[in-house]
Each structure stands twice: as structure tokens, then as C-alpha cells.
Design a protein around this motif. Sequence first.
Motif, PDB file in Angstrom:
ATOM      1  N   SER A   1       0.803  -0.754   0.119  1.00  0.00           N
ATOM      2  CA  SER A   1      -0.073  -0.078   0.126  1.00  0.00           C
ATOM      3  C   SER A   1       0.745   1.050   0.344  1.00  0.00           C
ATOM      4  O   SER A   1       0.707   2.097  -0.233  1.00  0.00           O
ATOM      5  N   VAL A   2       1.675   1.039   0.853  1.00  0.00           N
ATOM      6  CA  VAL A   2       2.801   2.209   0.651  1.00  0.00           C
ATOM      7  C   VAL A   2       3.746   2.792  -0.646  1.00  0.00           C
ATOM      8  O   VAL A   2       3.548   3.763  -0.601  1.00  0.00           O
ATOM      9  N   ALA A   3       3.780   1.821  -1.662  1.00  0.00           N
ATOM     10  CA  ALA A   3       4.432   1.617  -3.177  1.00  0.00           C
ATOM     11  C   ALA A   3       2.922   2.702  -3.843  1.00  0.00           C
ATOM     12  O   ALA A   3       3.486   3.426  -4.110  1.00  0.00           O
TER      13      ALA A   3
ATOM     14  N   LEU B   1      -1.520   0.182 -13.845  1.00  0.00           N
ATOM     15  CA  LEU B   1      -3.397   0.994 -13.122  1.00  0.00           C
ATOM     16  C   LEU B   1      -3.566   1.234 -12.203  1.00  0.00           C
ATOM     17  O   LEU B   1      -5.051   2.306 -11.825  1.00  0.00           O
ATOM     18  N   PRO B   2      -3.862   0.536 -10.552  1.00  0.00           N
ATOM     19  CA  PRO B   2      -4.489   1.168  -9.561  1.00  0.00           C
ATOM     20  C   PRO B   2      -2.831   1.998  -9.099  1.00  0.00           C
ATOM     21  O   PRO B   2      -3.769   3.301  -8.693  1.00  0.00           O
ATOM     22  N   ALA B   3      -2.160   2.325  -9.613  1.00  0.00           N
ATOM     23  CA  ALA B   3      -1.011   3.478  -9.618  1.00  0.00           C
ATOM     24  C   ALA B   3      -2.031   4.916 -10.074  1.00  0.00           C
ATOM     25  O   ALA B   3      -2.281   5.925 -10.281  1.00  0.00           O
ATOM     26  N   ALA B   4      -2.593   4.466 -11.621  1.00  0.00           N
ATOM     27  CA  ALA B   4      -2.502   5.723 -12.475  1.00  0.00           C
ATOM     28  C   ALA B   4      -4.106   6.136 -12.194  1.00  0.00           C
ATOM     29  O   ALA B   4      -3.898   7.100 -11.958  1.00  0.00           O
ATOM     30  N   THR B   5      -5.028   5.310 -11.445  1.00  0.00           N
ATOM     31  CA  THR B   5      -6.168   5.365 -10.500  1.00  0.00           C
ATOM     32  C   THR B   5      -6.035   6.699  -9.740  1.00  0.00           C
ATOM     33  O   THR B   5      -6.648   7.781  -9.792  1.00  0.00           O
TER      34      THR B   5
ATOM     35  N   PHE C   1      -5.764   7.568   1.209  1.00  0.00           N
ATOM     36  CA  PHE C   1      -6.140   6.280   1.589  1.00  0.00           C
ATOM     37  C   PHE C   1      -7.316   5.394   1.632  1.00  0.00           C
ATOM     38  O   PHE C   1      -7.597   4.520   0.905  1.00  0.00           O
ATOM     39  N   GLY C   2      -8.400   6.605   1.730  1.00  0.00           N
ATOM     40  CA  GLY C   2      -9.569   6.429   1.069  1.00  0.00           C
ATOM     41  C   GLY C   2      -9.712   5.842   0.299  1.00  0.00           C
ATOM     42  O   GLY C   2     -10.475   4.949  -0.509  1.00  0.00           O
ATOM     43  N   GLY C   3      -9.159   6.567  -0.981  1.00  0.00           N
ATOM     44  CA  GLY C   3      -9.068   6.027  -2.868  1.00  0.00           C
ATOM     45  C   GLY C   3      -8.119   4.660  -2.912  1.00  0.00           C
ATOM     46  O   GLY C   3      -8.602   4.096  -4.033  1.00  0.00           O
ATOM     47  N   SER C   4      -7.083   4.218  -2.175  1.00  0.00           N
ATOM     48  CA  SER C   4      -6.502   3.354  -1.631  1.00  0.00           C
ATOM     49  C   SER C   4      -7.132   1.457  -1.651  1.00  0.00           C
ATOM     50  O   SER C   4      -7.558   1.470  -2.509  1.00  0.00           O
TER      51      SER C   4
ATOM     52  N   SER D   1      -8.565  -5.688  -6.819  1.00  0.00           N
ATOM     53  CA  SER D   1      -7.995  -7.573  -5.988  1.00  0.00           C
ATOM     54  C   SER D   1      -6.190  -6.655  -5.409  1.00  0.00           C
ATOM     55  O   SER D   1      -5.615  -7.815  -5.305  1.00  0.00           O
ATOM     56  N   TYR D   2      -6.426  -5.871  -5.555  1.00  0.00           N
ATOM     57  CA  TYR D   2      -4.478  -5.601  -5.146  1.00  0.00           C
ATOM     58  C   TYR D   2      -4.032  -6.397  -3.578  1.00  0.00           C
ATOM     59  O   TYR D   2      -5.117  -5.177  -2.941  1.00  0.00           O
ATOM     60  N   PRO D   3      -3.253  -6.691  -3.084  1.00  0.00           N
ATOM     61  CA  PRO D   3      -3.662  -6.711  -2.021  1.00  0.00           C
ATOM     62  C   PRO D   3      -2.626  -6.012  -0.890  1.00  0.00           C
ATOM     63  O   PRO D   3      -1.631  -6.056  -0.610  1.00  0.00           O
TER      64      PRO D   3
END
Length: 337
Positions: free
Chosen positions: A115-117, A205-209, A273-276, A284-286
Motif C-alpha cells: 500500500s505504501v508503494a 493501473l491502480p497507481a494511474a487511477t 488512503f480512502g481512495g486506495s 484486487s490489489y493485496p
Amino acid sequence: MERLKSRSARTGTAGLVRSVTIRVLRFATLLIGVSVLAFALVLNSPVDPIQAYIGADVNVTDEQLARLREYWGLDGSPIEQYSAWARAMLEGDLGVSTLYKAPVSAVIGERFWASVALMGVAWVLSGVLGYCLGVIAAFHRGRLADRIITGYSYVLSSTPTFWLGIIFLVAFAVRLGWFPVGLAGPHGVPADEVTFAQRLHHFALPAATLSLIGVANIAMHTRERMTDVLHSDYVVFARARGERGGSLFRNHGLRNSIVPAVTLQFAYFAELFGGSVLAETVFSYPGLGSTLTASALGGDVPLLLGIVLISSAFVFAGNLIADLINAAIDPRVRNRL
């Protein structure tokens, strides 16, 4: 004169230490309130932790249920349960996750860096891109570039994170097939065998979002602040002396617009954090976000409280760092601390 400067520096340092100490004490009080509220919400939720633990299709007797409640410490009153958890937490024991059957600290530690990354990359990209777009919009106010950036910011500021994530998922993962659908690595491959390129492929994709969602606020705030700077008397005088473009930005615009941008960017920690949580759930990012959702749906009280405390500390650290950086940049802020 030097004695006065030395005394002023000591006074400023003492005031800064006092301000940080007061904030830390407030944070300790905040943690107590947040943990009590989260504990009460979980206890009053319709999710039964024991039923979620054993599954809906398993037939167990009342005696077995009672033993399970006693084993997990759920047989006492709410006050007794919270007191037992608080005492263990003060001793460094966050309890055992009923969902993952492992210590809460181990579960959080395993997912914390993922999550930090994700949040770190999104935070840096959104801050840098948002500030640059805001500056460009201010220097071209009323023209095509300003209208494009403003429209882009308005659209994204009203776009939910999960909706943008689903759009990216459908477009780039399902239709085009450029990126995987989810997870942090290929399905079925052990974590220690996943290469950096594979992790980056799943990470994109998660990082771009998260990055694109965070751009809008910084861009619009910087645009307004830079516009005020460009219409100030000292900038009008600088233009009369012949300063233009990059020179005008370096000498007058950067320092006067970067401080509010830094404050806003660090205050963005809570929204980040809320967006993450939403982005990790969609892809489905762990990370901690998806783990928080799973613990809430599964009634995993120890894990839920542990993540709540970690997220509260994360937000507090962001606000504190913002104040310290602003104090270092702007003496007026330092005097108010």
C-alpha cells in the motif's frame, strides 16, 4: 544583534517543540476516540464474526459456538472486550486475525509496503503533475490550455475512484489486454518468484487511477494561487523590468505558490488512503485497503482496529509533516506554530 537572533532562534525552536508535543498528545486522544468508535461500529454491525469465521454452510452446535466465542474473547461484554484489546495493544500485541488466522501485526506488515508503494507513487505523481498543470493554466488563463486543464480537473474532481478504476479495468485490461485484470503478480506464481517487471505491470493501473484522481485539487488550487501571484503588485513591477516566463516563475511564482500546494498535498493523505481502499478493492490489489474491506465484511475486529490505527497515524503524520515543511519554507507559518 547576534544575541537577539540567537534568542529568537531558541524561542522559535522551543515553540516548535511545544507545538509538536501538543499535536502528539492530541493524536493519542484521537486514537482512543477512533478505536472506540470503530469498535462500537463493528459490534453493532449485522456481521457475526463467528459465523463469518466458520462459514454459512457449516453446522455447529451451540456449545461449539460458545467455545469459539470464548476462544476469540467474544464472550464478554463490549467494555471487557475493548479493555482486553486496549491492554494487549499497549503491550504491543494487536491480537490475532480471525479472518487470516495470523497475528494482526504480521498481516499488516505483509500488506503495508504494498500500500505504501501504491500510495507513495500516486501521491508524488499527482502532486507534481497537478502543480505543473496548475502553473500552466495560470500562465495561460482564459486560453485553450487553461480551458482544457480546468475542464479536466472539474471532471476528475467529481469522478469516484472506483468508477475510474472500473473504466481503466474494462478499457485497458479487458478490451485492449494491455494490463492484467488485478492482483500484484501473476496468478499462481509464488510471491518470491514474481519479477519486478511483472509487479510493475500489475501495479500500473491502480497507481494511474489514484494519481489521476489526485491531480484535480492540486491543479485548481495552484491555478488560483498562481493567478493571485501574477496579478500582484510586485509581479507587475517585475514585468515592467522585463521579466517573463521562466524567470518570472522562478523569482516570484514558485515560492509564493508552492507553500499552499505542499499543505494541500500532505492534507491529501486522508483522501489518498480512502481512495486506495477503493482502488485496491477494484483491482484486487493485496494492500491495506483491500484487507480493510475484507476485515470489515468478515467481522475481523482485531485486524480492523489495527488497520484503523495505522491509517490514523498515516493521516496524522501527513498533516504534521506539512506543518513542519511550511514552517521551514515560510517564517510566517513558523511564528504561528
